[in-house]
Design an enzyme around this catalytic site. Structure first.
Site, PDB file in Angstrom:
ATOM      1  N   TYR A   1     -13.924 -45.970 -41.018  1.00  0.00           N
ATOM      2  CA  TYR A   1     -14.677 -46.369 -39.383  1.00  0.00           C
ATOM      3  C   TYR A   1     -16.033 -46.339 -39.326  1.00  0.00           C
ATOM      4  CZ  TYR A   1      -9.627 -45.113 -38.150  1.00  0.00           C
ATOM      5  OH  TYR A   1      -8.461 -45.164 -37.617  1.00  0.00           O
TER       6      TYR A   1
ATOM      7  N   LYS B   1      -4.295 -41.267 -50.505  1.00  0.00           N
ATOM      8  CA  LYS B   1      -3.391 -42.223 -51.267  1.00  0.00           C
ATOM      9  C   LYS B   1      -4.047 -42.415 -52.763  1.00  0.00           C
ATOM     10  CE  LYS B   1      -0.457 -45.025 -50.420  1.00  0.00           C
ATOM     11  NZ  LYS B   1       0.784 -44.855 -50.687  1.00  0.00           N
TER      12      LYS B   1
ATOM     13  N   ASP C   1       1.555 -41.384 -46.827  1.00  0.00           N
ATOM     14  CA  ASP C   1       2.892 -41.841 -46.437  1.00  0.00           C
ATOM     15  C   ASP C   1       3.794 -40.837 -46.445  1.00  0.00           C
ATOM     16  OD1 ASP C   1       2.580 -42.308 -49.158  1.00  0.00           O
ATOM     17  OD2 ASP C   1       3.888 -44.168 -48.878  1.00  0.00           O
TER      18      ASP C   1
ATOM     19  N   ASP D   1      -6.373 -39.688 -38.293  1.00  0.00           N
ATOM     20  CA  ASP D   1      -6.305 -40.407 -36.925  1.00  0.00           C
ATOM     21  C   ASP D   1      -4.840 -40.496 -36.679  1.00  0.00           C
ATOM     22  OD1 ASP D   1      -6.771 -41.830 -34.714  1.00  0.00           O
ATOM     23  OD2 ASP D   1      -7.460 -43.761 -35.386  1.00  0.00           O
TER      24      ASP D   1
ATOM     25  N   ASP E   1      -1.903 -37.892 -34.670  1.00  0.00           N
ATOM     26  CA  ASP E   1      -1.242 -38.344 -33.500  1.00  0.00           C
ATOM     27  C   ASP E   1       0.281 -38.308 -33.484  1.00  0.00           C
ATOM     28  OD1 ASP E   1      -3.406 -39.024 -31.627  1.00  0.00           O
ATOM     29  OD2 ASP E   1      -3.676 -41.025 -32.687  1.00  0.00           O
TER      30      ASP E   1
HETATM   31 MG    MG Z   1       4.910 -46.141 -48.136  1.00  0.00          MG
HETATM   32 MG    MG Z   2      -5.765 -41.300 -33.240  1.00  0.00          MG
END
Ligand code: MG
Ligand code: MG
Lengths: 361, 361
Positions: A141, A192, A225, A249, A253
């Site tokens: 970001y 990752k 993931d 982020d 959430d």
């Molecule tokens: Mg995946």
């Molecule tokens: Mg968020």
């Protein structure tokens, strides 16, 4: 012990919910060894109206000299058309940046009394208490180069840069390990590393930091993931999750939504040890119900409980306030947003009073 | 109508589950207008044993001339120590890259009979049928520059580059819109346009494509973190989700876990229209149960149903196979992995036979 607290009520329901914390501070000053001296200022839209900017430098100076900052909420339709650089949210970005608040703490807690609000089965989320530590000032970001480039042949190209350095990873890793030491003693680090070098570096540096200083904490690595899956499948396996700005982020959430009660969730943004932390409820300024006295003050009260623990060295008092919140919920008191059949609907003020009554009990 | 299909059973339970599809193909060739000519080859670990590489060029040539490819599964502990460049998974990456399979289709379907497997409440996931279209060959997993750099002062710096071009976004967008036209007619496009220029470009190009050619489809934009929340809160609001490689990696796994039955989920990877698509179950090669005749063939059978719809122009036949799977589950037949009290445990072969019996009914 005297501590300095800056209150920034902000916009919408902000002033009403901060008022309930002010009552709590009054109670603390009268009944405990801790004395909290408060200052207060306009912030966000309210500061635009008053000073022409969402955060004036004078406010920032007071913030720097405080032990902690408690925010209500910012923004509303009134300021939708002000210039991008002075919109209410810009005040929030500015204070985070100026105080170098690099660690975002996002708890996901399921209160027994509110367990039915979750879209997950009660047996899956019962007693859930996860803390996500999200890196807040680095990563994709903020990385350079970034932008949209016209390639001239009808094609454009959009670029962002995911970048982390050793020290950025270590400082947020320390926050996570030290909090885990005071909780269940487990950290799950998510990235990752299998497909991203920035994630590989993240994993290596977290592993090294763990080996150097925190071997009393259990460290687990999980691909981001898979973490998104596991949060859904068996969220109780997590204690503290530490992850980067982008994955944090998303995962924070998702974890918040597991609880089903977004209006109940507190948050914190911390900087280097000794610098002031910023605390605020996750919910927004809810301009549609502002001024009606029906807003739920509990997320702000829980943010204040975090503030006591993480910035004012008053862990016991923070725990006590959290227990008081549990207890008023167990009694069946509900503001309109969390009202269900069989409970008693109360106002913002009545809810605040009930928490204080529970503290006294 | 004659179509060419390449079967790549691969490793572990791969050969057993592909054998059940072979029976289905026999039934189709005998009872419908469609004739499927199959070829078959070693792939993954099996190809390493046979040819020394996980995917030989001859196999790739046959794949190019086929209408579609159906894979079983690859990998296993036997090949854990082979060189990184010729490990079984490298065969999968190579075939995807060589056939330019840029769109990954990941359905998340809840079968009524398996609804209790979900960690979510039955009323939240009943009838769930989401299709996630994930961009598979671009974005931050492939972008340059990338790497870990030593900054010399004890600091290292890890970098990856998130990059998308107009044509990369449009081609995967087309896939999503065209599939939505055959489903509920709704596409939700997910990015972080609020904080990433690559996401801003994604949103602009998807919006433009929609206006040019797909205004019969309802297009909705959603930030990826909100999508992670909404999948948990009210997943039935989604029909088709289109998103980039990174967000798709996370959201498709979260959506898969909503179903609670990972062993039931098919997937597809598609390239340009007219080029062969690659189909495979989401589950792995399960070496621990290979050769015992107890593997669940349904995810592979459902992958074959997708193959019929998306690569062999046989939508009706694909639907029929999906209905047959629903029906054997409703009858209470279960392989060991999805067995629950009150159902009837069956072998891999019995499950395949039952699907064919249901097709005839
Ligand atoms: Mg995946
Ligand atoms: Mg968020």
């Amino acid at each position: 012990m005297n501590k300095k607290l800056l209150l920034l009520p902000g916009d919408g329901i902000g002033p009403e919910i901060i008022a309930e914390v002010r009552k709590l501070i009054g109670w603390i000053n009268e009944h405990t060894d801790l004395t909290i001296d408060t200052e207060e200022d306009y912030f966000g839209g309210a500061a635009i109206d008053q000073y022409g900017v969402p955060l004036r430098d004078e406010t920032l100076e007071v913030a720097r000299k405080s032990d902690a900052i408690l925010m209500g909420a910012v923004g509303g339709p009134k300021w939708d058309n002000v210039d991008y650089s002075i919109r209410p949210e810009a005040g929030l970005l500015k204070i985070r940046k100026q105080l170098d608040l690099f660690a975002n703490l996002r708890p996901a807690i399921v209160f027994d009394a509110l367990i039915d609000a979750s879209s997950l089965k009660p047996e899956i989320v019962k007693g859930l208490d996860i803390l996500i530590v999200r890196e807040l000032t680095g990563g994709v970001y903020f990385g350079e180069p970034r932008g949209i480039e016209d390639l001239g042949n009808g094609e454009r190209r959009g670029v962002n840069t995911q970048v982390y350095t050793t020290s950025e990873i270590r400082r947020v890793g320390k926050v996570a390990f030290e909090i885990a030491q005071k909780r269940q003693g487990k950290v799950t680090s998510c990235e990752k590393a299998n497909v991203m070098e920035s994630g590989k570096l993240w994993r290596e540096e977290i592993t090294r930091l763990h080996g150097e200083s925190y071997s009393d904490v259990t460290l687990e690595h999980m691909y981001a993931d898979n973490a998104a899956m596991q949060l859904c499948r068996r969220p109780s396996q997590f204690d503290v999750i530490v992850t980067d700005n982008l994955f944090g982020d998303i995962l924070s959430d998702e974890a918040a939504m597991l609880t089903g009660s977004l209006g109940m969730l507190p948050s914190a943004a911390l900087g280097a040890p000794g610098s002031p932390g910023l605390y605020e409820p996750v919910h927004g300024s809810a301009p549609d119900i502002a001024g009606q006295g029906i807003a739920n003050p509990l997320a702000t009260i829980l943010s204040f409980a975090m503030l006591l623990k993480y910035s004012l060295d008053s862990v016991e008092l923070g725990d006590k306030i959290e227990a008081a919140v549990q207890s008023v919920l167990a009694e069946g008191l509900r503001t309109a947003d969390i009202m269900v059949e069989g409970c008693k609907k109360v106002s913002t003020v009545e809810m605040g009073d009930a928490v204080i009554a529970a503290l006294k009990a």
